[in-house]
Design a protein around this motif. Structure first.
Motif, short mmCIF file in Angstrom:
data_model
loop_
_atom_site.label_atom_id
_atom_site.label_comp_id
_atom_site.label_asym_id
_atom_site.label_seq_id
_atom_site.Cartn_x
_atom_site.Cartn_y
_atom_site.Cartn_z
N VAL A 1 -7.26 7.02 -9.11
CA VAL A 1 -6.29 8.11 -8.93
C VAL A 1 -4.84 7.75 -9.26
N LEU A 2 -4.58 6.54 -9.72
CA LEU A 2 -3.22 6.16 -10.10
C LEU A 2 -3.05 6.09 -11.62
N ILE A 3 -3.89 5.36 -12.29
CA ILE A 3 -3.74 5.15 -13.73
C ILE A 3 -4.13 6.38 -14.56
N PRO A 4 -5.20 7.12 -14.22
CA PRO A 4 -5.54 8.30 -15.03
C PRO A 4 -4.42 9.34 -15.17
N PRO A 5 -3.70 9.70 -14.09
CA PRO A 5 -2.62 10.68 -14.31
C PRO A 5 -1.48 10.13 -15.17
N VAL A 6 -1.28 8.81 -15.15
CA VAL A 6 -0.26 8.22 -16.02
C VAL A 6 -0.66 8.45 -17.48
N ASN A 7 -1.94 8.30 -17.79
CA ASN A 7 -2.39 8.56 -19.16
C ASN A 7 -2.27 10.04 -19.52
N MET A 8 -2.46 10.92 -18.55
CA MET A 8 -2.24 12.35 -18.79
C MET A 8 -0.77 12.61 -19.14
N ILE A 9 0.13 12.01 -18.40
CA ILE A 9 1.56 12.18 -18.66
C ILE A 9 1.90 11.63 -20.04
N PHE A 10 1.38 10.46 -20.33
CA PHE A 10 1.61 9.82 -21.64
C PHE A 10 1.17 10.75 -22.77
N GLU B 1 -7.59 -11.38 -3.64
CA GLU B 1 -8.40 -11.95 -4.71
C GLU B 1 -9.86 -11.50 -4.66
N GLN B 2 -10.33 -11.13 -3.49
CA GLN B 2 -11.69 -10.62 -3.36
C GLN B 2 -11.69 -9.10 -3.51
N PRO B 3 -12.69 -8.55 -4.18
CA PRO B 3 -12.75 -7.09 -4.34
C PRO B 3 -12.82 -6.38 -3.00
N GLU B 4 -12.08 -5.28 -2.91
CA GLU B 4 -12.05 -4.46 -1.70
C GLU B 4 -12.15 -3.00 -2.14
N TRP B 5 -12.57 -2.13 -1.21
CA TRP B 5 -12.69 -0.71 -1.53
C TRP B 5 -11.36 -0.11 -1.95
N LYS B 6 -10.26 -0.56 -1.35
CA LYS B 6 -8.97 0.02 -1.70
C LYS B 6 -8.52 -0.35 -3.12
N ASP B 7 -9.19 -1.32 -3.74
CA ASP B 7 -8.92 -1.66 -5.14
C ASP B 7 -9.26 -0.50 -6.08
N LEU B 8 -10.11 0.40 -5.61
CA LEU B 8 -10.51 1.54 -6.44
C LEU B 8 -9.40 2.58 -6.58
N LEU B 9 -8.45 2.62 -5.66
CA LEU B 9 -7.39 3.62 -5.72
C LEU B 9 -6.57 3.55 -7.01
N MET C 1 0.82 -1.19 0.00
CA MET C 1 0.00 0.00 0.00
C MET C 1 0.87 1.26 0.00
N ILE C 2 2.01 1.22 0.69
CA ILE C 2 2.90 2.37 0.75
C ILE C 2 3.41 2.72 -0.64
N GLY C 3 3.81 1.70 -1.39
CA GLY C 3 4.30 1.93 -2.75
C GLY C 3 3.24 2.56 -3.63
N MET C 4 2.01 2.11 -3.51
CA MET C 4 0.93 2.68 -4.32
C MET C 4 0.66 4.12 -3.93
N LEU C 5 0.62 4.42 -2.64
CA LEU C 5 0.36 5.79 -2.20
C LEU C 5 1.45 6.74 -2.67
N ILE C 6 2.70 6.30 -2.62
CA ILE C 6 3.81 7.11 -3.13
C ILE C 6 3.62 7.33 -4.64
N ALA C 7 3.28 6.28 -5.36
CA ALA C 7 3.08 6.40 -6.82
C ALA C 7 1.92 7.34 -7.14
N ILE C 8 0.85 7.27 -6.37
CA ILE C 8 -0.30 8.15 -6.60
C ILE C 8 0.14 9.61 -6.48
N VAL C 9 0.86 9.93 -5.42
CA VAL C 9 1.31 11.30 -5.21
C VAL C 9 2.26 11.72 -6.33
N VAL C 10 3.25 10.91 -6.63
CA VAL C 10 4.25 11.25 -7.65
C VAL C 10 3.60 11.42 -9.02
N PHE C 11 2.77 10.47 -9.44
CA PHE C 11 2.18 10.54 -10.77
C PHE C 11 1.22 11.73 -10.90
#
Length: 151
Positions: free
Chosen positions: A69-78, A57-65, A1-11
């Motif tokens: 908020v992670l993949i859309p800014p990557v597409n903006m950068i692209f 393997e089971q869906p969780e609310w944190k799967d939405l992050l 989770m830490i890695g994802m949160l860092i990536a969200i902020v950076v991206f």
């Protein structure tokens, strides 16, 4: 989770600090398109066929992050640096470099928690390397369509 949160902020910082191409309307469109398209792909590959999943393997609310908020800014950068006015060779090389970077990032997300947040079922990294150019091209085509509709 830490890695994802860092990536969200950076991206997100990179996407919004460097953006000079995308209008607010285009950002909203790309953001929405990315989320819907990602949910569709994840629904099929993860939900139906259990090829990969976020966190567990089971869906969780944190799967939405990653989807919201992670993949859309990557597409903006692209899109920001995509060489629209250059020749086909430069555009192909740009997409190829992005495929390598995205694939490498995916390998990082496979690290154990707290740094990683992604797991494979039957999916393999090379599947992503094959699929990612098509996903990136769909973002480019959608962006071009939005620009055409704006005119």
């Amino acid at each position: 989770m830490i890695g994802m949160l860092i990536a969200i902020v950076v991206f997100n910082v990179i996407a919004f600090a460097t953006n000079q191409r995308l209008t607010k309307n285009q950002i909203i469109h790309i953001w929405t398109f990315t989320m819907v398209f990602q949910m569709l792909v994840d629904h099929i590959i993860d939900g139906k066929y259990h090829g990969y999943w976020y966190f567990g393997e089971q869906p969780e609310w944190k799967d939405l992050l990653p989807i919201t908020v992670l993949i859309p800014p990557v597409n903006m950068i692209f899109l920001h640096w995509y060489p629209f006015a250059k020749g086909i060779y430069k555009r192909i090389m740009y997409v190829a470099v992005w495929v390598l970077v995205i694939t490498f990032y995916e390998l990082i997300t496979l690290l154990p928690e707290p740094w990683g947040y992604f797991s494979y079922g039957w999916w393999h990294t090379w599947y992503s390397a094959i699929v990612n150019p098509f996903l990136l091209m769909s973002v480019i085509l959608y962006y071009k369509w939005i620009r055409k509709m704006e005119k």
